[in-house]
Design an enzyme around this catalytic site. Sequence first.
Site, mmCIF file in Angstrom:
data_model
loop_
_atom_site.group_PDB
_atom_site.id
_atom_site.type_symbol
_atom_site.label_atom_id
_atom_site.label_comp_id
_atom_site.label_asym_id
_atom_site.label_seq_id
_atom_site.Cartn_x
_atom_site.Cartn_y
_atom_site.Cartn_z
ATOM 1 C CG HIS A 47 99.590 33.796 -5.286
ATOM 2 N ND1 HIS A 47 99.305 34.983 -4.723
ATOM 3 C CD2 HIS A 47 98.739 33.017 -5.150
ATOM 4 C CE1 HIS A 47 98.080 35.011 -4.230
ATOM 5 N NE2 HIS A 47 97.356 33.651 -4.344
ATOM 6 C CG ASP B 36 101.805 36.914 -5.897
ATOM 7 O OD1 ASP B 36 101.058 37.081 -7.139
ATOM 8 O OD2 ASP B 36 101.393 36.398 -4.889
ATOM 9 C CG MET C 124 100.847 30.723 3.324
ATOM 10 S SD MET C 124 100.327 31.280 1.730
ATOM 11 C CE MET C 124 99.251 32.598 2.394
ATOM 12 C CD GLU D 167 91.968 31.459 1.212
ATOM 13 O OE1 GLU D 167 93.413 31.675 1.097
ATOM 14 O OE2 GLU D 167 91.274 32.639 0.877
ATOM 15 C CE LYS E 267 85.936 34.199 -3.000
ATOM 16 N NZ LYS E 267 86.834 35.226 -4.060
ATOM 17 C CD GLU F 80 89.808 36.111 2.253
ATOM 18 O OE1 GLU F 80 90.709 35.498 1.604
ATOM 19 O OE2 GLU F 80 89.171 36.749 1.501
ATOM 20 C CG HIS G 230 86.988 33.358 0.971
ATOM 21 N ND1 HIS G 230 88.020 32.840 0.814
ATOM 22 C CD2 HIS G 230 87.065 34.717 0.446
ATOM 23 C CE1 HIS G 230 88.761 33.418 0.051
ATOM 24 N NE2 HIS G 230 88.147 34.693 -0.257
ATOM 25 C CG ASP H 296 93.917 34.336 3.884
ATOM 26 O OD1 ASP H 296 93.504 34.129 2.694
ATOM 27 O OD2 ASP H 296 95.129 34.246 4.276
ATOM 28 C CG ASP I 3 86.744 37.959 -1.788
ATOM 29 O OD1 ASP I 3 87.578 37.094 -2.417
ATOM 30 O OD2 ASP I 3 86.694 38.530 -0.906
ATOM 31 C CG ASP J 243 89.716 39.934 -0.704
ATOM 32 O OD1 ASP J 243 90.286 39.580 -1.725
ATOM 33 O OD2 ASP J 243 89.121 39.215 0.184
ATOM 34 C CG ASP K 272 94.077 37.182 0.688
ATOM 35 O OD1 ASP K 272 93.348 36.061 0.424
ATOM 36 O OD2 ASP K 272 94.375 38.076 0.009
#
Length: 387
Positions: A55, A58, A89, A182, A184, A218, A221, A246, A256, A258, A288
């Site tokens: 991101h 980040d 990405m 993406e 969700k 993902e 999701h 993802d 979620d 992950d 992810d």
Amino acid sequence: MSALTPRPEHKFSFGLWTVGHRGGDPFGAVTRSAQDPAEIVRRLGSIGAWGVSFHDDDLIPPEATSSERRAIVARFRKALDESGVVVSMATQNLFSHPAFKDGAFTSNDPEVRRYAIAKTMRAIDLGAEFGAPIHVFWGGREGVEAAAAKPPIEALARYREALDFLCGYVRDKGYGTRFALEPKPNEPRGDIFLPTIGHALAFIETLDTPEIVGVNPEVAHETMAGLSFHHGVAQAIDAGKLLHIDLNAQKIGRYDQDFRFGAEGIKDAFFLVQLLERSGYDGPRHFDARPYRVEDTSGIWDFATGCMRNYLALAEKARQFDADDGIAAALDEAGVNDLAKPTVGPYTAKLAKSLQERDFDPDALADRGYANDQLDQLVIELLLGVR
Ligand code: DIG
Ligand code: MN
Ligand code: MN
């Protein structure tokens, strides 16, 4: 070198926010120290990963000055060059800052919507600076709790307006970047717009330039939505819209999670890997996911290695599936090979007439079995390593 040793040609990629996840959650503080993005890149390269994603926030803290930005970019690029890791990405954080509490592209406040578009253009520039071919849009705040506050058709119109504007920006700059939406279903919003792969695929067709927009599904999701993930991915592949993915793991009916890829739902993960490998998907195998909160900084790398090893182990199982004579016979008995044959072919009036004149015997058609338990048992035994 074992079949489970990750190598760059496997195209495994991790988000900075995944191996860099500090363990904080809505109910508890961080449990791990912050990781330096340049060090993450070097460590990913050392364990055989091919790519890294980020991101905007980040990599470049929002409060960074332009000279600090230049220094961060230079350090990150040095780590990429030295490790051979690529930026697979880029994306933007339109969900952490309180300004986005009512949404970003779909906030009721037009000034927030304009800020979200401006922030995203800077994130697209940053991704392009590192050669990221894909830009992901996860609309974590594009949703609502109080339905009356967010008429859905107007919200979708604002979502479309923002994406069309940003597609125009990418074209105008000549970046060649493609967008991946993406989906969700919920969390952090009570309901999120574009909740599943199907919703996203339909929405893409309403955009001005759908040809540069695809999806980034993902695992967690679609599973949260109670859907078959690999069926959704198959539909994205069928539509030529699987631009990114993802990978992680999720128990149904939970927040979620992950989790590390392969940590849950191993049979579903097998059919996903089999589909990706058979389909010729050549995009990133992007994780992810995040280490368990109980992990310390050394456990982060068990997490990352485990994601890649599980993918490779399932890809090996897919090869064994294809080479197994017992499974081949069971597939035939289940009629799988017949599914691959056209039913009637293109329409002709002659064919329609002959079909209508056919004297079908539904009772006779009902007689046959499809030997699915036998086939599924062979899959289970393959995955359990007893075949
Ligand atoms: C969450 O599943 C989202 C964010 O982490 C990010 O925007 C996107 C990147 O794959 N996934
Ligand atoms: Mn997730
Ligand atoms: Mn994601």
